[in-house]
Design an enzyme around this catalytic site. Structure first.
Site, PDB file in Angstrom:
ATOM      1  N   ALA A 181       3.650   3.787  11.303  1.00  0.00           N
ATOM      2  CA  ALA A 181       4.175   2.418  11.217  1.00  0.00           C
ATOM      3  C   ALA A 181       3.539   1.639  10.064  1.00  0.00           C
ATOM      4  O   ALA A 181       4.216   0.834   9.410  1.00  0.00           O
ATOM      5  CB  ALA A 181       3.934   1.690  12.539  1.00  0.00           C
ATOM      6  N   TYR A 182       2.250   1.878   9.809  1.00  0.00           N
ATOM      7  CA  TYR A 182       1.583   1.159   8.708  1.00  0.00           C
ATOM      8  C   TYR A 182       2.273   1.471   7.379  1.00  0.00           C
ATOM      9  O   TYR A 182       2.654   0.569   6.632  1.00  0.00           O
ATOM     10  CB  TYR A 182       0.095   1.546   8.647  1.00  0.00           C
ATOM     11  CG  TYR A 182      -0.650   0.944   7.473  1.00  0.00           C
ATOM     12  CD1 TYR A 182      -1.188  -0.332   7.560  1.00  0.00           C
ATOM     13  CD2 TYR A 182      -0.806   1.651   6.272  1.00  0.00           C
ATOM     14  CE1 TYR A 182      -1.873  -0.890   6.474  1.00  0.00           C
ATOM     15  CE2 TYR A 182      -1.479   1.106   5.190  1.00  0.00           C
ATOM     16  CZ  TYR A 182      -2.013  -0.162   5.294  1.00  0.00           C
ATOM     17  OH  TYR A 182      -2.679  -0.711   4.212  1.00  0.00           O
ATOM     18  N   GLY A 183       2.443   2.771   7.077  1.00  0.00           N
ATOM     19  CA  GLY A 183       3.055   3.159   5.801  1.00  0.00           C
ATOM     20  C   GLY A 183       4.468   2.630   5.676  1.00  0.00           C
ATOM     21  O   GLY A 183       4.872   2.144   4.608  1.00  0.00           O
ATOM     22  N   ASP A 223       0.879  -1.168   0.000  1.00  0.00           N
ATOM     23  CA  ASP A 223       0.000   0.000   0.000  1.00  0.00           C
ATOM     24  C   ASP A 223       0.915   1.215   0.000  1.00  0.00           C
ATOM     25  O   ASP A 223       1.725   1.361   0.919  1.00  0.00           O
ATOM     26  CB  ASP A 223      -0.856  -0.041   1.291  1.00  0.00           C
ATOM     27  CG  ASP A 223      -2.032   0.921   1.247  1.00  0.00           C
ATOM     28  OD1 ASP A 223      -2.123   1.701   0.290  1.00  0.00           O
ATOM     29  OD2 ASP A 223      -2.851   0.870   2.195  1.00  0.00           O
TER      30      ASP A 223
END
Ligand SMILES: NC(=O)c1ccc[n+]([C@@H]2O[C@H](COP(=O)([O-])OP(=O)(O)OC[C@H]3O[C@@H](n4cnc5c(N)ncnc54)[C@H](OP(=O)(O)O)[C@@H]3O)[C@@H](O)[C@H]2O)c1
Length: 242
Positions: A161-163, A152
């Site tokens: 943290a997701y990115g 993504d």
């Protein structure tokens, strides 16, 4: 992607899907099963996995297996046990879809909660590493097997943290595919689903009308292509909605 999968594309294939209880993983598991695969449904919420199991059986597809595992707390031993179980039960693993993900929080790096950072990295990055390492010997002895990471492109403010975990998966995919590349025993690719109507997307974009997002069903041709034997590519990122 303009691809029409034959009805028996995945006949007799064994495919493991993480995060198979909801969203894209749920639809991918049902779609792989509808094309002949025996799907191993891995996830943390058992009643959701049981619902997917029931839907697959009711549709007349091959009976799936349920493998409850919380990726946040899973240890290397848990992954070793999983790999051994797959080897004993099936003797092969044709496909691995790394799909489960944890969104964490939309927070500037300066304030990002450290415990939350570790949890996101555990689910989104460390779990795919541990799982891949554990099942790689089985996949290497399975002809024409395929590993698919879900990425993504979120390298912008507040994705935290997701990115970063999703960007790291791109490098992971490239490094692993390069290591496999001498005789391409295992194809290794990444898929970026684009905006898709799921619980994760609705949480990430609460101000967007869910009716304007694509349904998971509409991107399944890409997933089928990358899991099946019609794809010869490795080391590539595929955008499901391009
Ligand atoms: N939807 C989009 O627009 C979009 C866009 C780009 C990329 N993606 C990627 O696509 C993938 C699927 O996302 P989605 O939108 O379908 O998300 P979703 O609806 O939130 O589904 C994620 C799945 O992962 C499972 N999961 C989360 N944490 C877990 C853990 N600790 N252990 C085991 N399973 C866990 C969830 O289980 P529970 O059901 O128990 O919570 C759920 O089944 C993700 O990798 C996401 O980053 C999605």
């Amino acid at each position: 992607m303009q691809y029409q999968a034959p009805a028996d594309l995945l006949k007799d294939k064994i495919i493991l899907v993480t995060g198979a209880g909801d969203g894209i993983g749920k639809v991918a598991a049902k779609t792989f099963a509808a094309h002949g695969a025996t799907v191993v449904l891995l996830g943390r919420t058992i009643h959701k996995l049981e619902d997917v199991y029931d839907e697959i059986v009711q549709a007349g597809s091959p009976e799936p297996a349920i493998y409850p595992l919380n990726l946040e707390g899973a240890t290397p031993k848990d992954y070793e046990d999983l790999a051994n179980t797959l080897d004993e039960q099936f003797g092969a693993l044709h496909g691995l879809l790394h799909n489960a993900a944890f969104l964490g929080a939309s927070t500037p790096i300066r304030q990002y909660d450290i415990d939350l950072w570790y949890k996101v990295m555990q689910v989104n990055l460390n779990a795919p590493f541990l799982l891949t390492q554990a099942v790689l010997p089985l996949m290497e002895k399975t002809p024409d097997s395929s590993i698919l990471f879900t990425v993504d492109d979120k390298s912008s403010a507040y994705w935290g943290a997701y990115g970063i975990s999703k960007d790291a998966l791109v490098s992971f995919m490239k490094i692993l595919s390069d290591e496999m590349n001498s005789d391409i025993v295992v194809k290794v690719n990444a898929i970026d689903p684009g905006p898709v109507r799921t619980p994760l997307r609705i949480k990430a974009f609460p101000g967007t009308n869910p009716n304007e997002m694509a349904q998971p069903d509409s991107i399944m041709n890409s997933y089928l292509y990358l899991m099946g034997t019609d794809n010869y590519d490795t080391g590539k990122i595929f955008k499901a909605q391009d």
